[in-house]
Scaffold this active site. Structure first.
Site: not given
Ligand code: GCW
Length: 642
Positions: A227, A231, A304, A332
Site C-alpha cells: 500500500k 492514506e 472502498d 468493516e
Molecule cells: O477501508 C479502508 C479502511 C482502512 C484500510 C484501508 C485500506 C488498512 O478504513 O482501515 O486500511 O481502507 O484498504 O488500505
C-alpha cells in the site's frame, strides 16, 4: 512427503467445537489417493473418478491430492457422492490469498473477532495455525499475507522474519504460502539509508539483500503486498517517482526467487472532486509499464468496500497489466461481526460484472483469471481481507465463516453460484435437513441486499460514523476534517435532492466505463436503481419505477431492511431444533443486535435526510422511534487501531 502423510497431519486437529464447516478435522474418504506428475492437470487441480478398481482421487501434486480429498469429503457430506463420479477441477486463480490486516501488537485493523491468530511476541500457536491452514486447504486458499497493509517497517526485521518462517513451516503441508505487506520506506526507516527512492542504487540493493534474506529463511515465500502513497503511507511519489517505478524495483528484487508484488490501486488524494475517479486516473497511464511479476490489486469497487458499489472501472481499463481483485471479507462496512451478511453474493456480483472491454472474455473474473489477455498474466490471483481472529469460532459470528468459506470456493471456481456455496456450507456446518437448509439458505442469499436496504439503499455510500464505520452518521463533520472523509461528500444531500453526480455533467466518472455501460449509467432513465445515488443527484420527488417519489422509495427501502431482519429472527427461531444450543443462542443474540442496529440506521437516515427533503416519512412504513437528536449522541468506543 507422501499425500498419506499430509492427510495424517490434517488429522491433528485441536478442537472440533468451533462450529466450522470441518467438524471432525481429517478428510476421511472412501477412495484411493494417487499423485501422478504426468497427469494432464493445471496447478493443483485434481480428478475424482470411479474406475473399475474403485474410486480414485488423482492429482499431479500432493496439494492437489489434498484438495481432491477435501472435495470428495464435501460431496460425501452433502449427499452428492452416491452416483458415478467423474470430476475434473482446476482453479480459476493460481493464487488464492487471504490478506490479514494484523498488526505486530496483535490488534487487527477492522478486525471483529479478537486478537491476531499469529500471536506475535508469544510462542507460535502451532495447533491453531495448523487448524487455520487446514480450513484454508479444505476450500483451496493457498496464501496468507500475514500483516496489515498499513505495514510497519519492523515487519522486515530479522527476528520477525524468523518468526514468519516458523509460521510458514506450519502452513506448508497444507499448501498455504506466506506473503508479507511491506512499508515502502523500509530502507530508510529500518535500514538506516538516507532515502527510500526506488531509483537509488543503494535502495535497490537494500531490497535485493532483504529478498535474499527472506528466501534463505522461507524458500517458497510468495511475495510482497504494498500500500503506497495511500492514506498517508509512504511510496514512490514521495520521490517524484511513479507507482510503476516503485513496484518494478520491488519486483526486480523478488524476481530471482519467483516472488510477486501485489501493488494496491487504493489511492486517493485529499479533497479531489471525485474519489471514485482517482485509481483509474492514476493507473491507466501506467498500463503496460509494470514488470511481469507485478499484479495491481484493486478493490472490487472504485471507492472502498461499500455495501454496494459498481465494479472498479480499472478492470475493464487495463489490458497490458495483470490485475487482481481485492474483496473485504471482514465486515468493516457491514455490521462488523454482529450482522449476518453472507458476502458471497457481493463477490459474485463483482466477478460476474461485464466490463464490456473489447475482448471475447470481458467479465471481471474472466479478465483477472487471465482468460482475456493470457500473454499479460504471468500468474493470476485474488485476495480477500480476512475476518479471522482468536475468537473460538474464528470470525466472531458463526455465519461470518460462510463468507470466508465462499471467498475460498469462488477463488477456486469463480463460476460457482453463491447459492450452491451457501447450501454446502450449511449442510456441512449445521444440518442437512431440508427443513433447516432451505429457509436458512434463503436468509443467507438475501442478507446482503437486506443490509444494503437498512444501511445505504439505492446507491447511497459512505455515510458511516467517522470513527468506526459501524453505525450511521450521515451528519458527521468534525472541524478541519478531510472533505473526502465526510459523509456529505458522498451523499450530497440538500433541499434539491440527494446523490453524487458522476454523470457527464458531474464528475464524468461514467466515462471510465466502456459503452454501453457509460451511457447506461449516465442516463437517469437507464441507470439501475440500486446504483442511482452512486451516479446521480436525484430530486426528492423523482418518480421511481414503483410509482413512488424517490423520497418515499428510500423510506420504503429502509423499512424493508428492518422488516427483513425480523423475518430472519423468525427463521432462526424455527431453526432451533436443528442447531445445538450454544450456536443457536449465539446467532439469535446477534440477530437481536442486528434488528436493533437496522432500526438505528433507518431512524437516523430517514430523519436526517428528511430535514433536506422536507417530506414526511410515508404513512405506510413504520415511523422512526428515537428522535434524531438522541441518535446523534450515540458514540461508540470502537476506534480502529493502526
Ligand atoms: O477501508 C479502508 C479502511 C482502512 C484500510 C484501508 C485500506 C488498512 O478504513 O482501515 O486500511 O481502507 O484498504 O488500505
Amino acid at each position: 512427503m507422501a499425500i498419506a502423510a499430509a492427510v495424517a497431519i490434517i488429522g491433528c486437529s485441536k478442537s472440533n467445537d468451533d462450529g466450522t464447516w470441518l467438524l471432525d478435522g481429517s478428510p476421511k474418504v472412501n477412495a484411493e489417493v494417487v499423485v501422478d506428475e504426468t497427469l494432464d492437470l493445471v496447478n493443483d487441480g485434481f480428478m475424482i473418478k470411479d474406475t473399475p478398481e474403485g474410486r480414485k482421487v488423482l492429482a499431479r501434486t500432493e496439494i492437489g491430492a489434498l484438495y481432491g480429498t477435501y472435495a470428495l469429503q464435501r460431496l460425501e457430506r452433502t449427499g452428492q457422492a452416491d452416483g458415478v463420479l467423474d470430476i475434473k477441477e482446476e482453479p480459476s486463480f493460481e493464487r488464492r490469498i487471504l490478506n490479514h490486516w494484523d498488526n505486530l501488537n496483535n490488534t487487527i485493523e477492522r478486525g471483529y473477532a479478537g486478537w491476531s491468530i499469529w500471536h506475535w511476541g508469544e510462542p507460535v500457536p502451532v495447533e491453531l495455525i495448523k487448524e487455520y491452514a487446514r480450513l484454508n486447504a479444505s476450500i483451496g486458499i493457498n496464501g496468507s499475507v500475514l500483516n496489515n497493509v498499513n505495514a510497519t517497517p519492523e515487519m522486515l526485521r530479522r527476528d520477525y522474519l524468523e518468526r514468519v518462517a516458523e509460521i510458514a513451516d506450519v502452513m506448508r503441508p497444507y499448501g498455504v504460502r506466506v506473503y508479507l505487506s511491506v512499508n515502502f520506506s523500509s530502507p530508510a526507516a529500518l535500514g538506516g539509508l538516507p532515502t527510500s527512492d526506488p531509483l537509488d542504487p543503494a535502495v535497490q540493493q537494500w531490497w535485493r539483500s532483504k529478498a535474499e534474506e527472506i528466501y534463505s529463511l522461507i524458500p517458497d515465500f510468495g511475495g510482497f503486498l504494498v500500500k503506497a502513497n495511500s492514506e498517508g503511507l509512504p511510496g514512490p511519489q514521495d520521490f517524484s517517482r511513479t507507482h510503476a517505478d516503485g513496484a518494478n524495483m520491488l519486483a526486480d528484487a523478488l524476481e530471482p526467487y519467483d516472488g510477486i508484488v501485489m501493488w494496491r490501486a487504493f489511492v486517493y488524494a485529499p479533497n479531489s472532486p471525485d474519489r471514485a475517479n482517482q485509481a483509474y486516473d492514476e493507473f491507466m497511464p501506467l498500463d503496460g509499464e509494470f514488470r511481469d511479476n507485478v499484479l495491481i490489486q484493486i478493490k472490487n469497487g472504485p471507492v472502498d468496500f461499500q455495501p454496494r458499489e459498481p465494479f472498479s472501472p480499472l478492470f475493464g481499463g487495463m489490458t497490458k497489466t495483470a490485475m487482481m481483485v481485492e474483496f473485504q471479507i471482514t465486515q468493516e462496512y457491514m455490521g462488523g461481526s454482529n450482522h449476518l451478511v453472507y458476502l458471497s453474493t457481493q463477490l459474485e456480483e463483482c466477478l460476474d460484472s461485464d466490463t464490456h472491454c473489447d475482448n471475447e472474455y470481458s467479465t471481471v473474473a474472466e479478465i483477472t483469471s487471465g482468460k482475456a489477455y493470457p500473454e499479460v498474466y504471468n500468474t493470476t490471483a485474488i485476495a480477500g481481507v480476512a475476518n479471522i481472529g482468536r475468537d473460538k469460532n474464528w470470525c466472531g459470528h458463526y455465519f461470518a465463516q460462510s463468507s470466508w468459506y465462499a471467498f475460498g470456493r469462488l477463488a477456486w471456481n469463480a463460476e460457482l453460484s453463491s447459492e450452491e456455496i451457501a447450501r454446502e456450507w450449511l449442510q456441512q456446518t449445521f444440518s442437512t435437513e431440508p427443513e433447516f437448509v432451505e429457509p436458512v439458505l434463503d436468509m443467507m442469499m438475501t442478507s446482503r441486499e437486506t443490509a444494503v436496504d437498512y444501511m445505504m439503499p439505492l446507491g447511497l455510500h459512505h455515510i458511516f460514523a467517522g470513527e468506526h464505520h459501524y453505525g450511521p452518521e450521515p451528519w458527521y463533520e468534525p472541524e478541519g476534517a478531510r472533505l473526502d472523509w465526510l459523509p456529505k461528500y458522498y451523499h450530497q444531500a440538500g433541499p434539491d435532492g440527494i446523490g453524487f453526480d458522476r454523470t457527464r455533467s458531474g464528475s464524468g466518472n461514467v466515462d471510465q466505463y466502456h459503452e454501453p455501460l457509460a451511457s447506461m449509467y449516465n442516463s437517469l432513465e437507464t441507470c439501475p436503481e440500486e446504483l442511482l445515488l452512486w451516479f446521480h443527484h436525484i430530486p426528492w420527488d423523482h418518480r421511481m419505477a414503483s410509482g413512488r417519489t424517490f423520497w418515499d422509495e428510500m423510506c420504503h427501502r429502509y423499512d424493508r431492511g428492518v422488516k427483513k431482519v425480523r423475518e430472519y429472527q423468525a427463521v432462526w427461531d424455527a431453526a432451533k431444533p436443528y442447531v445445538d444450543e450454544e450456536r443457536w443462542e449465539a446467532v439469535r443474540a446477534k440477530l437481536e443486535i442486528q434488528e436493533s442496529d437496522a432500526r438505528w440506521w433507518r431512524d437516523a437516515c430517514v430523519q436526517y435526510f428528511g430535514e433536506f427533503s422536507g417530506m414526511p416519512v410515508p404513512a405506510d412504513v413504520e415511523q422512526p422511534e428515537r428522535p434524531l437528536e438522541e441518535l446523534k449522541k450515540i458514540k461508540l468506543n470502537m476506534k480502529h487501531h493502526n
